[in-house]
Design an enzyme around this catalytic site. Structure first.
Site, mmCIF file in Angstrom:
data_model
loop_
_atom_site.group_PDB
_atom_site.id
_atom_site.type_symbol
_atom_site.label_atom_id
_atom_site.label_comp_id
_atom_site.label_asym_id
_atom_site.label_seq_id
_atom_site.Cartn_x
_atom_site.Cartn_y
_atom_site.Cartn_z
ATOM 1 N N ARG A 127 -5.384 5.781 -1.437
ATOM 2 C CA ARG A 127 -6.805 5.647 -1.723
ATOM 3 C C ARG A 127 -7.694 5.765 -0.501
ATOM 4 O O ARG A 127 -8.668 6.504 -0.497
ATOM 5 C CB ARG A 127 -7.102 4.267 -2.350
ATOM 6 C CG ARG A 127 -6.945 4.184 -3.824
ATOM 7 C CD ARG A 127 -6.611 2.747 -4.208
ATOM 8 N NE ARG A 127 -5.302 2.464 -3.694
ATOM 9 C CZ ARG A 127 -4.195 2.740 -4.369
ATOM 10 N NH1 ARG A 127 -4.254 3.216 -5.560
ATOM 11 N NH2 ARG A 127 -3.025 2.517 -3.836
ATOM 12 N N THR A 128 -7.374 4.982 0.526
ATOM 13 C CA THR A 128 -8.316 4.886 1.643
ATOM 14 C C THR A 128 -8.495 6.237 2.342
ATOM 15 O O THR A 128 -9.612 6.647 2.643
ATOM 16 C CB THR A 128 -7.839 3.807 2.633
ATOM 17 O OG1 THR A 128 -7.646 2.598 1.902
ATOM 18 C CG2 THR A 128 -8.864 3.563 3.716
ATOM 19 N N LYS A 154 6.780 12.371 19.252
ATOM 20 C CA LYS A 154 7.336 12.795 20.548
ATOM 21 C C LYS A 154 6.994 11.779 21.625
ATOM 22 O O LYS A 154 7.143 12.054 22.812
ATOM 23 C CB LYS A 154 6.785 14.165 20.919
ATOM 24 C CG LYS A 154 7.085 15.246 19.901
ATOM 25 C CD LYS A 154 6.455 16.565 20.317
ATOM 26 C CE LYS A 154 6.624 17.612 19.226
ATOM 27 N NZ LYS A 154 5.783 18.803 19.497
ATOM 28 N N ARG A 189 -6.277 4.089 10.719
ATOM 29 C CA ARG A 189 -5.414 3.062 10.119
ATOM 30 C C ARG A 189 -4.192 2.962 11.021
ATOM 31 O O ARG A 189 -3.573 3.980 11.355
ATOM 32 C CB ARG A 189 -5.001 3.441 8.704
ATOM 33 C CG ARG A 189 -3.904 2.516 8.181
ATOM 34 C CD ARG A 189 -3.644 2.672 6.711
ATOM 35 N NE ARG A 189 -4.719 2.066 5.932
ATOM 36 C CZ ARG A 189 -4.631 1.834 4.626
ATOM 37 N NH1 ARG A 189 -3.541 2.165 3.958
ATOM 38 N NH2 ARG A 189 -5.631 1.283 3.969
ATOM 39 N N HIS A 200 -9.823 -4.845 7.074
ATOM 40 C CA HIS A 200 -9.965 -3.630 6.278
ATOM 41 C C HIS A 200 -11.385 -3.662 5.711
ATOM 42 O O HIS A 200 -11.589 -3.906 4.514
ATOM 43 C CB HIS A 200 -8.908 -3.640 5.160
ATOM 44 C CG HIS A 200 -8.746 -2.342 4.435
ATOM 45 N ND1 HIS A 200 -9.595 -1.256 4.587
ATOM 46 C CD2 HIS A 200 -7.815 -1.958 3.523
ATOM 47 C CE1 HIS A 200 -9.177 -0.278 3.801
ATOM 48 N NE2 HIS A 200 -8.104 -0.673 3.155
HETATM 49 C C1 NCD Z 1 -4.342 -2.174 0.944
HETATM 50 C C2 NCD Z 1 -4.049 -1.998 2.412
HETATM 51 O O1 NCD Z 1 -3.546 -0.954 2.833
HETATM 52 O O2 NCD Z 1 -4.403 -2.904 3.125
HETATM 53 N N1 NCD Z 1 -4.536 -1.017 0.250
HETATM 54 C C3 NCD Z 1 -5.779 -0.414 0.295
HETATM 55 O O3 NCD Z 1 -6.230 0.048 1.311
HETATM 56 N N2 NCD Z 1 -6.488 -0.376 -0.844
HETATM 57 C C4 NCD Z 1 -3.530 -3.216 0.295
HETATM 58 C C5 NCD Z 1 -2.036 -3.067 0.219
HETATM 59 O O4 NCD Z 1 -1.430 -2.260 0.898
HETATM 60 O O5 NCD Z 1 -1.464 -3.836 -0.561
#
Ligand code: NCD
Length: 301
Positions: free
Chosen positions: A55-56, A83, A105, A133
């Site tokens: 999703r993100t 590498k 991320r 997040h």
């Molecule tokens: C979450 C995350 O990656 O922190 N997912 C997200 O971004 N919607 C939650 C998760 O991984 O459970």
């Protein structure tokens, strides 16, 4: 505001501004034949993902494209990170190519903060370890505002694996700043030890904590972050902390069921509950695009 790293550092005014611009973004593109605005034409947004995401990553990409930015997707799994290239050298490479914004991320808490030392453009945190997040919390707040009329005065229960959840942490700071009552519910083993200064109530019994809740946010058990056993079995976890039909009936009629995804159906949430009209899970995904458009717009224009 130059970067978006955490919700803790946002002022209430900044958070409300983001939510207002989110609404404008939704209105500006919904129902349009070409759902696109020219605001970021010629700007480059790099998605720098060192951890899995569905999703993100796609949401940031969609948001940037709806603002007419160019998007470069960097997946650590197929890059020179394999590498042995350091985060700093990866960052300097992106900097040399002129990225206007980097969405990162990373499994290490604090990686986005470090990136700001090497990148001139805006840094947006898309999840760093168990730390933060922020865009997830903002889209959750926006969803509550839409479905419950406001965040102020509403009671939100965040349920499950709080210990490993950056979503929970970002929501605790944002929702409390916006005037919500935040209740954390989970087994003692999955609640952080440093909760002392958090603006929350803590409850261990899920049934007992449902009757006055306006929004319940179910969290995935993040096994990939666990290096020990935190509960006996998946069935036992589901029995004690899963949201099933029986528990759904204990919630007030107006209460909404939220989940940031990815879900483990049958574990923290029953399949029928996830698909019920009470659930806002797909709306959260849609709202995530508007929120990320708002944040990119505010940081880059
Ligand atoms: C979450 C995350 O990656 O922190 N997912 C997200 O971004 N919607 C939650 C998760 O991984 O459970």
């Amino acid at each position: 505001m130059k970067h978006l790293l955490t919700t803790k550092e946002l002022t209430r005014d900044e958070a409300e501004l983001i939510l207002d611009v989110t609404e404008q973004m939704a209105e500006a593109v919904t129902g349009r034949e070409v759902p696109k605005l020219p605001a970021l034409r010629g700007r480059t947004v790099v998605n720098l993902f060192f951890e899995d995401s569905t999703r993100t990553r796609t949401s940031f990409e969609t948001a940037a494209k709806r603002l007419s930015a160019d998007v470069v997707n960097f997946a650590a799994k197929t890059s020179s990170v394999n590498k042995g290239e350091s985060l700093r050298d990866t960052a300097l490479t992106l900097q040399a190519m002129g990225a206007d914004a980097v969405v990162i991320r990373h499994p290490a808490a604090g990686a986005p903060q470090r990136l700001t030392e090497w990148i001139d453009g805006a840094v947006l945190n898309a999840g760093d370890g168990t730390h933060a997040h922020p865009t997830q919390a903002l889209l959750d707040a926006y969803t509550m505002k839409q479905r419950l009329g406001a965040v102020e005065g509403r009671t939100v229960a965040i349920v499950g694996d709080i210990l490993h959840s950056r979503v929970a942490r970002s929501n605790v700071w944002l929702l409390s700043k916006l005037g919500a009552n935040v209740r954390l519910v989970g087994p003692p083993t999955l609640l952080p030890k440093d909760i002392g200064d958090w603006p929350v109530e803590v409850e261990y019994d899920l049934d007992a904590s449902l009757k006055d809740v306006d929004a319940i946010m179910m969290l995935r058990v993040q096994r990939e972050r666990m290096h020990a056993a935190f509960f006996p079995t998946a069935n036992e976890y589901a029995r004690l902390y899963g949201l099933d039909e029986r528990r759904l009936a204990l919630l007030p009629d107006h209460a909404i069921v939220m989940h940031p995804g990815p879900m483990n159906r049958g574990m923290e949430i029953a399949a029928t509950v996830a698909d019920s009209p009470r659930a806002t899970i797909t709306e959260q995904v849609t709202n995530g695009v508007w929120v990320r458009m708002a944040v990119l717009y505010l940081l880059l224009t």
